[in-house]
Design a protein around this motif. Structure first.
Motif, mmCIF file in Angstrom:
data_model
loop_
_atom_site.group_PDB
_atom_site.id
_atom_site.type_symbol
_atom_site.label_atom_id
_atom_site.label_comp_id
_atom_site.label_asym_id
_atom_site.label_seq_id
_atom_site.Cartn_x
_atom_site.Cartn_y
_atom_site.Cartn_z
ATOM 1 N N SER A 149 29.114 23.964 26.764
ATOM 2 C CA SER A 149 29.374 23.138 27.944
ATOM 3 C C SER A 149 30.283 23.845 28.950
ATOM 4 C CB SER A 149 29.979 21.795 27.542
ATOM 5 O OG SER A 149 31.203 21.982 26.839
ATOM 6 N N PHE A 150 31.094 24.795 28.475
ATOM 7 C CA PHE A 150 31.978 25.543 29.372
ATOM 8 C C PHE A 150 31.192 26.381 30.377
ATOM 9 C CE2 PHE A 150 31.554 27.914 25.360
ATOM 10 C CZ PHE A 150 30.961 29.085 25.810
ATOM 11 N N TYR A 151 29.955 26.736 30.018
ATOM 12 C CA TYR A 151 29.153 27.627 30.863
ATOM 13 C C TYR A 151 28.931 27.031 32.254
ATOM 14 C CZ TYR A 151 25.278 30.584 32.423
ATOM 15 O OH TYR A 151 24.479 31.433 33.153
ATOM 16 N N ASP A 152 28.591 25.746 32.306
ATOM 17 C CA ASP A 152 28.308 25.102 33.587
ATOM 18 C C ASP A 152 29.543 25.102 34.493
ATOM 19 O OD1 ASP A 152 25.577 24.326 32.956
ATOM 20 O OD2 ASP A 152 26.479 22.922 31.549
ATOM 21 N N LYS A 153 30.720 24.931 33.890
ATOM 22 C CA LYS A 153 31.958 24.916 34.672
ATOM 23 C C LYS A 153 32.275 26.311 35.222
ATOM 24 C CE LYS A 153 33.728 21.081 31.923
ATOM 25 N NZ LYS A 153 34.738 20.621 30.948
ATOM 26 N N ILE A 154 32.058 27.337 34.393
ATOM 27 C CA ILE A 154 32.272 28.703 34.867
ATOM 28 C C ILE A 154 31.290 29.031 35.990
ATOM 29 C CG2 ILE A 154 32.234 31.148 34.241
ATOM 30 C CD1 ILE A 154 32.986 30.286 31.374
ATOM 31 N N GLN A 155 30.042 28.638 35.792
ATOM 32 C CA GLN A 155 29.008 28.889 36.801
ATOM 33 C C GLN A 155 29.368 28.213 38.126
ATOM 34 O OE1 GLN A 155 25.020 27.273 36.018
ATOM 35 N NE2 GLN A 155 24.188 29.275 36.602
ATOM 36 N N SER A 156 29.848 26.971 38.052
ATOM 37 C CA SER A 156 30.240 26.244 39.250
ATOM 38 C C SER A 156 31.424 26.914 39.942
ATOM 39 C CB SER A 156 30.591 24.796 38.889
ATOM 40 O OG SER A 156 31.048 24.084 40.014
ATOM 41 N N LEU A 162 35.592 30.986 42.880
ATOM 42 C CA LEU A 162 36.881 30.687 42.250
ATOM 43 C C LEU A 162 37.023 31.365 40.890
ATOM 44 C CD1 LEU A 162 37.018 26.861 43.079
ATOM 45 C CD2 LEU A 162 38.078 28.755 44.347
ATOM 46 N N HIS A 163 38.267 31.635 40.517
ATOM 47 C CA HIS A 163 38.565 32.219 39.212
ATOM 48 C C HIS A 163 38.524 31.130 38.137
ATOM 49 C CE1 HIS A 163 39.887 35.271 41.927
ATOM 50 N NE2 HIS A 163 41.048 34.700 42.202
ATOM 51 N N THR A 164 38.293 31.553 36.892
ATOM 52 C CA THR A 164 38.260 30.606 35.774
ATOM 53 C C THR A 164 39.224 31.043 34.687
ATOM 54 O OG1 THR A 164 35.904 30.192 36.170
ATOM 55 C CG2 THR A 164 36.808 29.444 34.067
ATOM 56 N N LEU A 165 40.181 30.186 34.356
ATOM 57 C CA LEU A 165 41.060 30.417 33.212
ATOM 58 C C LEU A 165 40.384 29.867 31.964
ATOM 59 C CD1 LEU A 165 43.716 31.119 31.765
ATOM 60 C CD2 LEU A 165 44.622 28.906 32.543
ATOM 61 N N CYS A 166 40.205 30.737 30.975
ATOM 62 C CA CYS A 166 39.594 30.345 29.699
ATOM 63 C C CYS A 166 40.685 30.282 28.632
ATOM 64 C CB CYS A 166 38.526 31.347 29.270
ATOM 65 S SG CYS A 166 37.197 31.606 30.468
ATOM 66 N N THR A 218 31.161 41.777 34.970
ATOM 67 C CA THR A 218 32.015 40.835 35.698
ATOM 68 C C THR A 218 33.490 41.153 35.476
ATOM 69 O OG1 THR A 218 30.359 39.082 35.532
ATOM 70 C CG2 THR A 218 32.627 38.400 35.969
ATOM 71 N N THR A 219 34.225 41.255 36.565
ATOM 72 C CA THR A 219 35.664 41.536 36.480
ATOM 73 C C THR A 219 36.383 40.388 35.785
ATOM 74 O OG1 THR A 219 35.644 42.861 38.491
ATOM 75 C CG2 THR A 219 37.773 41.961 37.806
ATOM 76 N N SER A 220 37.197 40.742 34.816
ATOM 77 C CA SER A 220 37.945 39.749 34.041
ATOM 78 C C SER A 220 39.327 40.319 33.715
ATOM 79 C CB SER A 220 37.201 39.396 32.747
ATOM 80 O OG SER A 220 35.897 38.902 33.024
ATOM 81 N N VAL A 221 40.208 39.432 33.280
ATOM 82 C CA VAL A 221 41.550 39.853 32.886
ATOM 83 C C VAL A 221 41.865 39.243 31.524
ATOM 84 C CG1 VAL A 221 43.971 40.016 33.554
ATOM 85 C CG2 VAL A 221 42.225 39.763 35.326
ATOM 86 N N ILE A 255 38.216 34.883 34.125
ATOM 87 C CA ILE A 255 37.010 35.432 34.729
ATOM 88 C C ILE A 255 37.191 35.341 36.239
ATOM 89 C CG2 ILE A 255 34.502 35.218 34.945
ATOM 90 C CD1 ILE A 255 34.533 33.793 32.209
ATOM 91 N N ALA A 256 37.213 36.493 36.901
ATOM 92 C CA ALA A 256 37.517 36.514 38.328
ATOM 93 C C ALA A 256 36.348 36.003 39.157
ATOM 94 C CB ALA A 256 37.884 37.932 38.756
ATOM 95 N N GLY A 257 36.693 35.319 40.246
ATOM 96 C CA GLY A 257 35.713 34.945 41.256
ATOM 97 C C GLY A 257 35.762 35.968 42.379
ATOM 98 N N ASN A 258 35.610 35.522 43.622
ATOM 99 C CA ASN A 258 35.781 36.425 44.753
ATOM 100 C C ASN A 258 37.258 36.782 44.873
ATOM 101 O OD1 ASN A 258 33.072 36.005 45.210
ATOM 102 N ND2 ASN A 258 33.386 34.548 46.875
ATOM 103 N N THR A 259 37.553 38.049 45.159
ATOM 104 C CA THR A 259 38.939 38.493 45.184
ATOM 105 C C THR A 259 39.382 38.910 46.582
ATOM 106 O OG1 THR A 259 38.169 40.676 44.446
ATOM 107 C CG2 THR A 259 39.070 39.191 42.770
ATOM 108 N N HIS A 260 40.612 38.555 46.900
ATOM 109 C CA HIS A 260 41.281 38.950 48.137
ATOM 110 C C HIS A 260 41.795 40.381 47.953
ATOM 111 C CE1 HIS A 260 44.693 39.115 50.976
ATOM 112 N NE2 HIS A 260 44.028 38.206 51.682
#
Length: 290
Positions: A149-156, A162-166, A218-221, A255-260
């Motif tokens: 179920s987390f997949y849909d939230k990350i996709q959104s 936007l970035h996603t904290l997992c 995908t860029t992640s931290v 998981i990074a989104g668009n970055t400044h």
């Protein structure tokens, strides 16, 4: 009075002066022991460090006590001052919100004292807090249970840039399935999800769902032991982070989104170097020194 007190993220010294004053005047002190852990864990030695600094005996409150015997704690708080210690901030887990609701229904006065949590300390990775979307939890997969179920939230989140904290799964004092079937509880050993396991599961779900929410590039931290003296922060692609040994728990992943451009400059401080065959990376201490 029930005091719900945040302890911060690192060790026993992260407690605030206001927190400590409250703890010292309480007749009984509990520490919640299953939604998070301090850097030294909750071994007998870890508890003694807390007790020595706080000057109080501390009772470990596991999942069963908090979820099944909360009325006992609240009944005590009707008659005296009780402290309920929480790693991070008191409202970092829904369990603690439920405790406040139950206390108010019983007529117990509640005082909350805040502290740092992963939700704000994660800003040290360089991705700006107001550019995060919905936070997700990644549970351990089992042979017969592989929730996604987390997949849909990350996709959104990613669709909005936007970035996603997992937040990664913690399993402490979990009864085994066999023992539940027999009606006599036996517990699994503690288990803490690593960044590597989380990424493997995320990529498995992407392969099954095929929604192009993210991929190995995908860029992640990856962040380990956030707020402690030996915290590690590593930025790179998901595939690169799979090569890193992040060490002891607790771990989380962004998981990074668009970055400044400023975010990208910060990520460079934590980036893996070249092909990185030996898993070398920059790391920071809890005071943010590079």
């Amino acid at each position: 009075m029930l005091y719900i007190i945040g302890l911060g993220l690192g060790d026993e010294k992260d407690i605030t002066v206001k927190d400590l004053e409250a703890v010292k005047k309480c007749e009984k002190v509990y520490i919640e022991a299953y939604t998070s852990l301090l850097s030294f864990g909750l071994s007998s030695d870890g508890l003694s460090k807390l007790e020595n600094l706080y000057g109080r005996s501390i009772t470990l409150a596991d999942r069963e006590m908090v979820e099944e015997k909360a009325d006992q704690i609240l009944s005590e708080a009707r008659e005296s001052e009780i402290a309920f210690l929480v790693v991070g901030d008191p409202f970092g887990a829904t369990t603690h919100t439920d405790l406040v609701v139950r206390a108010k229904k019983m007529g117990v006065e509640v005082k909350v004292i805040h502290n740092a949590s992963v939700m704000n300390a994660i800003g040290i990775c360089g991705l700006q807090l107001y550019r995060y979307g919905e936070t997700v939890s990644i549970p351990f997969f089992t042979e017969n249970w592989r929730p996604d179920s987390f997949y849909d939230k990350i996709q959104s989140n990613r669709a909005l840039g936007l970035h996603t904290l997992c937040l990664l799964d913690i399993r402490v004092k979990e009864p085994t399935l066999e023992s539940l079937c027999r009606g006599r509880k036996l517990y699994e050993p503690p288990k803490f999800m690593t960044i590597n396991t989380a990424i493997e599961q995320l990529l498995e779900v992407e392969q099954n769902r095929g929604g192009s929410a993210y991929n190995e590039e995908t860029t992640s931290v990856g962040i380990a032991r956030l707020g402690s003296e030996d915290q590690i922060i590593v930025a790179g692609s998901m595939g690169q982070l799979l090569t890193v040994d992040f060490g002891a728990p607790l771990h989380c992943l962004v998981i990074a989104g668009n970055t400044h451009p400023l975010e990208e400059e910060m990520l460079e401080f934590y980036a893996l170097k070249g092909e990185n065959p030996e898993g070398k990376y920059n790391k920071t201490s809890s005071n943010g020194a590079l």
